[in-house]
Design a protein around this motif. Structure first.
Motif, PDB file in Angstrom:
ATOM      1  N   THR A  56       0.655  -1.300  -0.076  1.00 20.35           N
ATOM      2  CA  THR A  56       0.044   0.060  -0.215  1.00 20.35           C
ATOM      3  C   THR A  56       1.075   1.224   0.071  1.00 20.35           C
ATOM      4  O   THR A  56       0.308   2.421   0.377  1.00 20.35           O
ATOM      5  N   ALA A  57       2.323   1.203  -0.254  1.00 22.17           N
ATOM      6  CA  ALA A  57       3.031   2.257  -0.561  1.00 22.17           C
ATOM      7  C   ALA A  57       2.820   3.100  -1.600  1.00 22.17           C
ATOM      8  O   ALA A  57       2.072   2.603  -2.403  1.00 22.17           O
ATOM      9  N   ASP A  58       2.964   4.350  -1.225  1.00 21.88           N
ATOM     10  CA  ASP A  58       2.708   5.358  -2.683  1.00 21.88           C
ATOM     11  C   ASP A  58       3.845   5.096  -3.826  1.00 21.88           C
ATOM     12  O   ASP A  58       3.644   5.096  -4.889  1.00 21.88           O
ATOM     13  N   GLU A  59       4.803   4.847  -3.307  1.00 22.14           N
ATOM     14  CA  GLU A  59       6.151   4.438  -4.212  1.00 22.14           C
ATOM     15  C   GLU A  59       6.958   3.384  -3.433  1.00 22.14           C
ATOM     16  O   GLU A  59       7.156   3.146  -2.220  1.00 22.14           O
ATOM     17  N   ALA A  60       7.617   2.564  -4.146  1.00 25.32           N
ATOM     18  CA  ALA A  60       8.744   1.713  -3.763  1.00 25.32           C
ATOM     19  C   ALA A  60       9.853   1.661  -4.819  1.00 25.32           C
ATOM     20  O   ALA A  60       9.552   1.741  -6.014  1.00 25.32           O
ATOM     21  N   PHE A  61      11.233   1.459  -4.200  1.00 26.03           N
ATOM     22  CA  PHE A  61      12.195   1.319  -5.278  1.00 26.03           C
ATOM     23  C   PHE A  61      13.218   0.458  -4.565  1.00 26.03           C
ATOM     24  O   PHE A  61      13.670   0.356  -3.262  1.00 26.03           O
ATOM     25  N   PHE A  62      14.242  -0.061  -5.429  1.00 27.63           N
ATOM     26  CA  PHE A  62      15.562  -0.781  -4.895  1.00 27.63           C
ATOM     27  C   PHE A  62      16.569   0.361  -5.371  1.00 27.63           C
ATOM     28  O   PHE A  62      16.517   1.136  -6.100  1.00 27.63           O
ATOM     29  N   THR A  63      17.548   0.009  -4.384  1.00 31.74           N
ATOM     30  CA  THR A  63      19.020   0.476  -4.696  1.00 31.74           C
ATOM     31  C   THR A  63      20.089  -0.535  -4.630  1.00 31.74           C
ATOM     32  O   THR A  63      19.688  -1.557  -4.047  1.00 31.74           O
ATOM     33  N   GLY A  64      21.030  -0.519  -5.554  1.00 30.32           N
ATOM     34  CA  GLY A  64      22.230  -1.377  -5.498  1.00 30.32           C
ATOM     35  C   GLY A  64      23.243  -0.989  -6.568  1.00 30.32           C
ATOM     36  O   GLY A  64      22.953  -0.139  -7.425  1.00 30.32           O
ATOM     37  N   THR A  65      24.469  -1.627  -6.366  1.00 25.62           N
ATOM     38  CA  THR A  65      25.381  -1.131  -7.349  1.00 25.62           C
ATOM     39  C   THR A  65      25.093  -1.657  -8.596  1.00 25.62           C
ATOM     40  O   THR A  65      25.291  -0.925  -9.635  1.00 25.62           O
ATOM     41  N   ALA A  66      24.524  -2.963  -8.662  1.00 26.71           N
ATOM     42  CA  ALA A  66      24.277  -3.187 -10.175  1.00 26.71           C
ATOM     43  C   ALA A  66      22.642  -2.704 -10.458  1.00 26.71           C
ATOM     44  O   ALA A  66      22.498  -2.156 -11.720  1.00 26.71           O
ATOM     45  N   ALA A  67      21.711  -2.452  -9.715  1.00 28.03           N
ATOM     46  CA  ALA A  67      20.253  -1.786  -9.982  1.00 28.03           C
ATOM     47  C   ALA A  67      20.440  -0.302 -10.136  1.00 28.03           C
ATOM     48  O   ALA A  67      19.436   0.089 -10.392  1.00 28.03           O
ATOM     49  N   GLU A  68      21.302   0.301  -9.551  1.00 27.16           N
ATOM     50  CA  GLU A  68      21.530   1.672  -9.115  1.00 27.16           C
ATOM     51  C   GLU A  68      20.202   2.215  -8.398  1.00 27.16           C
ATOM     52  O   GLU A  68      19.819   1.598  -7.262  1.00 27.16           O
ATOM     53  N   VAL A  69      19.000   3.133  -8.969  1.00 24.99           N
ATOM     54  CA  VAL A  69      17.974   3.283  -8.354  1.00 24.99           C
ATOM     55  C   VAL A  69      16.984   2.746  -9.201  1.00 24.99           C
ATOM     56  O   VAL A  69      16.818   3.412 -10.408  1.00 24.99           O
ATOM     57  N   VAL A  70      16.018   1.958  -8.884  1.00 22.36           N
ATOM     58  CA  VAL A  70      14.984   1.524  -9.871  1.00 22.36           C
ATOM     59  C   VAL A  70      13.570   1.472  -9.091  1.00 22.36           C
ATOM     60  O   VAL A  70      13.611   0.836  -8.287  1.00 22.36           O
ATOM     61  N   PRO A  71      12.720   1.863  -9.852  1.00 27.72           N
ATOM     62  CA  PRO A  71      11.270   1.833  -9.418  1.00 27.72           C
ATOM     63  C   PRO A  71      10.843   0.318  -9.524  1.00 27.72           C
ATOM     64  O   PRO A  71      11.007  -0.382 -10.215  1.00 27.72           O
ATOM     65  N   ILE A  72       9.807  -0.131  -8.286  1.00 24.04           N
ATOM     66  CA  ILE A  72       9.259  -1.101  -8.232  1.00 24.04           C
ATOM     67  C   ILE A  72       7.763  -0.872  -8.497  1.00 24.04           C
ATOM     68  O   ILE A  72       7.026   0.075  -7.832  1.00 24.04           O
ATOM     69  N   ARG A  73       7.290  -1.466  -9.718  1.00 24.25           N
ATOM     70  CA  ARG A  73       5.950  -1.214  -9.889  1.00 24.25           C
ATOM     71  C   ARG A  73       5.137  -2.171  -9.458  1.00 24.25           C
ATOM     72  O   ARG A  73       3.634  -1.980  -9.470  1.00 24.25           O
ATOM     73  N   GLU A  74       5.521  -3.434  -9.079  1.00 26.50           N
ATOM     74  CA  GLU A  74       4.442  -4.292  -8.593  1.00 26.50           C
ATOM     75  C   GLU A  74       5.151  -5.495  -7.442  1.00 26.50           C
ATOM     76  O   GLU A  74       6.213  -5.757  -7.681  1.00 26.50           O
TER      77      GLU A  74
END
Ligand code: PXG
Length: 296
Positions: free
Chosen positions: A241-259
């Motif tokens: 139920t978050a408004d936004e979610a994202f991952f961070t990491g050396t490989a992923a950098e900053v990437v949005p989570i849509r689902e």
């Protein structure tokens, strides 16, 4: 024919096809060792000092004595990149307990091995960045803090591998791991953040999550942008139920989570906070202040 990549093992360079570890290395036999994954962007090794420092903290916890100083290992990383004429690269730094006998006792391993692989990396697609990625929460729990916790970047990544396989089997891009209490911990190689009512939250290290270098930067950027950032336990419900979610990491950098497990996050599109942090991170990767030059 193109020249083969050279791999550093204990001070000697081997062509990639001949770079091997002995079968009696406790890194292979018991997962006894530590590693780092580092990136270089346009001739700058991003956050190299921080990665080297974390490698030593991981090794300290395993009472694994790295046979080089931080300065020597830094120079060895840079030299390996130069040997391979790389400017944009993925660097895998591995320190294993070294060769021993067929018993757990690390006292039988007189000399740890240092391995430096510099290669290219398969990065997140531009589609992933633009649309966000799909995830599943896995049945495979993260290692608790009183076992082989992911606070240590050790060679024990089997729960990440299993969770990743599960995500793939379900047609999702990435997996999310829970801690023993059922709280969200992190991705399999990424830290996780949510945004709720304009505030940014990420799970604490008590969930066994790695102290991510990209995460630390994302927290700094978010604070500079005026957002409140807090470490907090996040339940699956709070993630769904978050408004936004994202991952961070050396490989992923900053990437949005849509689902997450087929539940749409927010409006299913990268949110404003995520987008601002992606832009700030991208800017940082081309800023010399955030790294160490390969070719001074
Ligand atoms: N959690 C875990 C368990 C990780 O292994 C991160 C979070 C993100 O941390 P950094 O410091 O990178 O922001 C990691 C990092 C791979 C790969 O091959 C995985 C990582 C790093 C490099 C490569 O998938 N994990």
């Amino acid at each position: 024919m193109e020249k083969e990549l050279q791999v550093y093992i204990d001070g000697i360079y081997y062509p990639k096809s001949q770079a091997k570890v002995p079968v009696y290395d406790h890194g292979l036999l018991y997962g006894d060792g530590v590693f780092e994954g580092i990136r270089a962007y346009n001739g700058i090794v991003f956050k190299l000092k921080e990665h080297i420092s974390r490698l030593y903290r991981s090794a300290h916890t395993l009472m694994l004595k790295i046979p080089l100083t931080e300065e020597e290992i830094t120079e060895a990383v840079l030299e390996t990149l130069r040997k391979n004429s790389l400017r944009d690269a993925y660097i895998r730094l591995v320190v294993t307990r070294g060769v021993g006998d067929l018993g757990l006792d690390p006292r039988k391993c007189p000399k740890p091995s240092v391995i430096i692989i510099t290669d290219t990396i398969s990065i997140m697609s531009s589609e992933a960045k633009e649309k966000g990625i799909s995830t599943v929460i896995s049945w495979v729990r993260r290692h608790p803090v009183d076992t082989t916790t992911h606070e240590i970047k050790s060679l024990n990544y089997l729960n990440s591998v299993l969770a990743k396989m599960e995500a793939t089997a379900y047609g999702a891009d990435e997996a999310i791991g829970l801690d023993k209490t059922g709280a969200i911990s992190e991705g399999v190689g990424e830290n996780l953040f949510i945004v709720k009512d304009g505030k940014v939250f990420t799970p604490p290290s008590s969930t066994g999550a790695l102290a991510g270098i990209t995460a630390k930067l994302a927290i700094e950027f978010a604070k500079n942008l005026g957002y409140d950032v807090a470490e907090a336990n996040i339940t699956p419900f709070q993630l769904f139920t978050a408004d936004e979610a994202f991952f961070t990491g050396t490989a992923a950098e900053v990437v949005p989570i849509r689902e997450v497990n087929k539940r749409q996050i927010g409006n299913g599109k990268p949110g404003p906070v995520t987008k601002k942090l992606m832009a700030a991170f991208e800017k940082a990767t081309s800023d010399r202040a955030f790294g160490v030059p390969i070719y001074p």
